[in-house]
Design an enzyme around this catalytic site. Structure first.
Site, PDB file in Angstrom:
ATOM      1  CB  CYS A 139      -0.932   0.001   1.201  1.00  0.00           C
ATOM      2  SG  CYS A 139      -2.009   1.455   1.279  1.00  0.00           S
ATOM      3  CB  CYS A 142      -0.608   2.399   3.969  1.00  0.00           C
ATOM      4  SG  CYS A 142      -2.199   1.793   3.399  1.00  0.00           S
ATOM      5  CG  ASP A 143       3.186   1.268   4.503  1.00  0.00           C
ATOM      6  OD1 ASP A 143       2.758   1.726   5.574  1.00  0.00           O
ATOM      7  OD2 ASP A 143       2.982   0.105   4.135  1.00  0.00           O
TER       8      ASP A 143
END
Length: 318
Positions: A139, A142-143
């Site tokens: 992701c 997300c990261d």
């Protein structure tokens, strides 16, 4: 069937994670006395995330597993019946809905909230698993922030991979897009975007063979990836700081096939601006019905919606 093995609930929540736990919090506060079966991975995908930095209310960030423990504690504070285990069968053809769990219980539920999520598809390398959460991710949204100014690789050739590479290109010094073919499968617009982005370098006809990293005590980090040319067999090592797998997700919807409407890839279809499915009294929240955003905060939002809609639907039935 023994009466001892049959239980009744106004609201059965299948699956945990941000969607399931948020639904539980709202349902419990509405006095629906919800029952939750957490599934094979209590807490969902966030339990594999080392640090969550983009969920409101955690200014310093927090480990994914700890966040999910907080969600569970809050759900239990309002007396949600949280159970470890999974629903193995469910009949949605009549009310009350009948579900069977792997603990031998049969549940009669007036409403059902489905929050079984989606599972990221992985390449299957042992090194991929070893560094998952320590430089390997599925992701970018997300990261990606953790790799600001660094060099990363994205694997895949569809729209998801193109979107992830484009997103990371705004943050990272360089992005390698590794694809097993000599052209992308992404839409023409996404292909054009990727190919015209200066800091994205496409590695054609290549497959990852191994993620390389370093381990010092409990600290791990990715340092490179070995890729092999599928036409020549030649291998080379690319130095990177992060490795993003973008080959898609599989929604966890096998339990509901033949009963609930799904799209061509298996995601549950909900009505516009709602979590309602095609069966009245059955609601779907989180990644099981969201193939676009797939974020903890959006999953939590739909969990809230599902519980509110379940409570309102029950009120009309009385």
């Amino acid at each position: 069937m023994s009466e001892n093995n049959v239980e009744k609930t106004q609201c059965l929540i299948i699956g945990s994670g941000p969607a399931g736990y948020t639904a539980a919090i709202y349902a419990a506060r509405a006095d629906l006395k919800p029952m939750m079966y957490q599934g094979l991975q209590p807490g969902g995908q966030l339990t594999t995330t080392t640090e969550v930095d983009n969920f409101p209310g955690y200014p310093e960030g927090t480990p994914g597993p700890e966040m999910m423990q907080d969600f569970q504690k809050q759900a239990e504070r309002f007396e949600t019946d949280v159970r470890w285990g999974m629903i193995t069968e469910i009949d949605l053809s009549q009310r009350p809905f009948i579900a069977k769990a792997d603990d031998g219980k049969t549940i009669e539920a007036e409403t059902v909230v489905i929050a079984t999520g989606a599972t990221a598809k992985w390449l299957g390398m042992s090194s991929e698993s070893e560094y998952n959460g320590y430089g390997v991710s599925a992701c970018a949204t997300c990261d990606g922030f953790f790799y600001k100014g660094k060099v990363v690789a994205v694997v895949g050739g569809g729209d998801t991979a193109a979107e992830e590479a484009s997103y990371l290109a705004n943050l990272c010094e360089k992005v390698y897009l590794i694809h097993r073919r000599d052209e992308l499968r992404a839409s023409k617009a996404m292909q054009k975007r990727v190919l015209n982005t200066k800091n994205i370098e496409t590695v054609w006809d290549a497959v990852p063979k191994e993620v390389i990293g370093e381990t010092e005590g409990f600290a791990k980090k990715v340092t490179g990836v070995v890729v092999q040319n599928v036409k020549t067999g030649e291998e080379k090592t690319i130095s990177i700081d992060g490795f993003f797998v973008a080959i898609g997700h599989k929604p966890n919807t096998d339990l509901f096939k033949g009963q609930l409407d799904m799209n061509e890839t298996g995601y549950l279809v909900t009505k516009p601006d709602s979590t309602e499915t095609n069966i009245e009294g059955v609601f779907a929240a989180g990644d099981v019905q969201d193939h676009v955003y797939r974020q903890a905060v959006t999953a939590a939002g739909t969990g809230c919606m599902a519980a509110i809609e379940a409570e309102r639907w029950l009120a009309v039935q009385e």
